[in-house]
Design a protein around this motif. Structure first.
Motif, short mmCIF file in Angstrom:
data_model
loop_
_atom_site.label_atom_id
_atom_site.label_comp_id
_atom_site.label_asym_id
_atom_site.label_seq_id
_atom_site.Cartn_x
_atom_site.Cartn_y
_atom_site.Cartn_z
N GLU A 125 48.22 40.68 48.67
CA GLU A 125 47.11 40.67 49.57
C GLU A 125 46.63 42.17 50.19
O GLU A 125 45.60 42.35 50.39
CB GLU A 125 47.26 39.76 50.89
CG GLU A 125 47.22 38.30 50.34
CD GLU A 125 47.61 37.38 51.70
OE1 GLU A 125 47.96 37.82 52.73
OE2 GLU A 125 47.69 35.94 51.40
N GLU A 128 44.91 44.08 47.43
CA GLU A 128 43.51 43.36 47.47
C GLU A 128 42.53 43.91 48.39
O GLU A 128 41.46 44.37 48.30
CB GLU A 128 43.40 41.81 47.36
CG GLU A 128 44.17 41.33 45.98
CD GLU A 128 44.14 39.66 46.18
OE1 GLU A 128 43.69 39.23 46.97
OE2 GLU A 128 44.78 39.13 45.16
N ARG A 129 43.11 43.91 49.86
CA ARG A 129 42.25 44.52 50.85
C ARG A 129 42.01 46.04 50.57
O ARG A 129 40.91 46.51 50.69
CB ARG A 129 43.21 44.28 52.16
CG ARG A 129 43.16 42.81 52.63
CD ARG A 129 43.60 42.84 54.01
NE ARG A 129 43.62 41.41 54.62
CZ ARG A 129 44.93 40.89 54.63
NH1 ARG A 129 46.06 41.42 54.18
NH2 ARG A 129 45.05 39.52 54.88
N THR A 131 41.71 47.47 47.84
CA THR A 131 40.77 47.62 46.87
C THR A 131 39.41 47.44 47.25
O THR A 131 38.48 48.03 47.02
CB THR A 131 41.35 46.66 45.65
OG1 THR A 131 42.26 47.06 45.16
CG2 THR A 131 40.10 46.93 44.48
N THR A 132 39.13 46.29 47.93
CA THR A 132 37.93 45.87 48.67
C THR A 132 37.41 46.78 49.87
O THR A 132 36.10 47.40 49.61
CB THR A 132 38.18 44.39 49.42
OG1 THR A 132 38.56 43.64 48.64
CG2 THR A 132 36.80 44.30 50.09
N TYR A 133 38.36 47.40 50.61
CA TYR A 133 37.79 48.56 51.36
C TYR A 133 37.50 49.88 50.43
O TYR A 133 36.41 50.56 51.12
CB TYR A 133 39.03 48.97 52.38
CG TYR A 133 39.16 47.67 53.35
CD1 TYR A 133 38.21 46.80 53.50
CD2 TYR A 133 40.46 47.57 53.74
CE1 TYR A 133 38.37 45.72 54.65
CE2 TYR A 133 40.88 46.50 54.65
CZ TYR A 133 39.69 45.68 55.00
OH TYR A 133 40.12 44.51 55.96
N LEU A 135 36.27 49.93 47.76
CA LEU A 135 35.06 49.76 46.95
C LEU A 135 33.85 49.75 48.02
O LEU A 135 32.77 50.53 47.57
CB LEU A 135 35.11 48.44 46.14
CG LEU A 135 35.75 48.27 45.18
CD1 LEU A 135 35.70 46.80 44.76
CD2 LEU A 135 35.47 49.44 43.99
N LEU A 136 33.94 49.29 49.09
CA LEU A 136 32.90 49.22 50.12
C LEU A 136 32.96 50.49 50.85
O LEU A 136 31.66 51.15 50.93
CB LEU A 136 33.37 48.19 51.30
CG LEU A 136 33.40 46.97 50.90
CD1 LEU A 136 34.03 46.08 52.08
CD2 LEU A 136 31.77 46.39 50.58
N ALA A 142 34.08 51.29 40.18
CA ALA A 142 33.93 49.76 40.12
C ALA A 142 33.25 49.51 38.87
O ALA A 142 32.61 50.28 38.17
CB ALA A 142 33.30 49.47 40.92
N GLU A 176 26.89 44.75 45.64
CA GLU A 176 28.19 45.20 46.27
C GLU A 176 28.51 46.73 46.32
O GLU A 176 29.27 47.32 47.13
CB GLU A 176 29.23 44.30 45.65
CG GLU A 176 29.14 42.99 45.75
CD GLU A 176 30.22 42.21 45.15
OE1 GLU A 176 31.06 42.77 44.63
OE2 GLU A 176 30.19 40.86 44.99
N VAL A 177 28.25 47.27 44.86
CA VAL A 177 28.47 48.40 44.85
C VAL A 177 27.00 49.05 44.25
O VAL A 177 26.48 48.52 43.30
CB VAL A 177 29.53 48.87 43.57
CG1 VAL A 177 29.67 50.40 43.46
CG2 VAL A 177 30.84 48.24 44.29
#
Length: 257
Positions: A125, A128-129, A131-133, A135-136, A142, A176-177
């Motif tokens: 987890e 994953e967080r 990676t998400t942060y 990308l944002l 991406a 998203e990107v």
């Protein structure tokens, strides 16, 4: 006068016979009445079980009175509140209680996963967080399904405001990107008109302007083509717009952390 009467002594006139009498025949002086022992007995504090119980009851009664006073003060505060204020207080308490129960459930589930997987789930987890942060924030490249938006500007009528509108339309459509030219779009990306074209975050963009957006291709295409939307506005400024849906869009530009 008889012999018995002759031998009887008359009492002293002042009535203090004891003071005129001498010491006892054995020569010992009797102790003074009371004495030091009696005085010590009188000065020694005497606490009976009944007094202890009475003191304890007084202490408990004092605490009860203080608690009642505080309770009365709180009751008075709520008694003077309006009905809408009380409803708001109850609603707020209910929401806080629900949030706390939700947090408690989440913590219990996390604890159970950690106990079962010995930290494997938590590590996954966390990755994953991260990676998400990334990308944002635009610090990671991406890939994913999306579209390419190409804007040709033969009449030089496209301005910074038009590119900003394109960016906002893509964001609103769920992108998203996003990358424009060689600039990775971030939360503070801005456009500025200059003599040679348009600058994005300080970098010069020249026509044709090219957007890469990762997200649902159908949703983004529909949003850009709505009547009176971005495509119609750009065409009114003399530009040509081409939208290409792709199963895989690669966004390689990144922002500095």
């Amino acid at each position: 006068m008889t012999g018995g009467e002759a031998t009887r002594k008359a009492p002293p006139e002042d009535g203090r016979a004891a003071e005129n009498e001498g010491p006892p025949e054995d020569g010992r002086v009797p102790p003074a009445p009371g004495g030091l022992r009696a005085l010590a007995d009188l000065l020694r504090p005497r606490v009976s079980p009944g007094q202890l119980v009475g003191g304890l009851l007084c202490l408990v009664l004092g605490f009860a009175v203080a608690a009642q006073v505080r309770s009365t003060e709180r009751d008075t505060t709520f008694a003077t509140a309006r009905q809408d204020e009380l409803v708001g207080i109850l609603a707020d308490l209910g929401q806080r209680s629900e949030r706390l129960r939700g947090d408690l459930r989440d913590l219990e589930e996390t604890k159970a996963r950690l106990e079962r997987d010995e930290g494997g789930t938590a590590l996954e987890e966390a990755r994953e967080r991260a990676t998400t942060y990334g990308l944002l924030a635009g610090t990671l490249p991406a890939e994913g399904p999306g579209i390419e938006l190409r804007i040709d500007d033969p009449r030089h009528g496209v301005k910074a405001l038009n590119l900003l509108d394109a960016l906002e339309e893509l964001r609103d459509a769920g992108a998203e990107v996003i990358q424009v030219g060689d600039v990775r779009v971030g939360v503070d990306t801005h456009f500025l008109d200059v003599r040679d074209g348009v600058r994005a975050d300080g970098r010069l963009l020249t026509a044709p302007y090219r957007f890469l957006a990762i997200g649902d291709p159908h949703t983004m295409t529909t949003a850009l083509n709505i009547p009176g939307g971005l495509v119609r506005t750009l065409e009114g400024a003399g530009a040509r717009v081409l939208i290409t849906r792709r199963a895989k869009v690669a966004v390689g530009a990144v922002r500095s952390p």
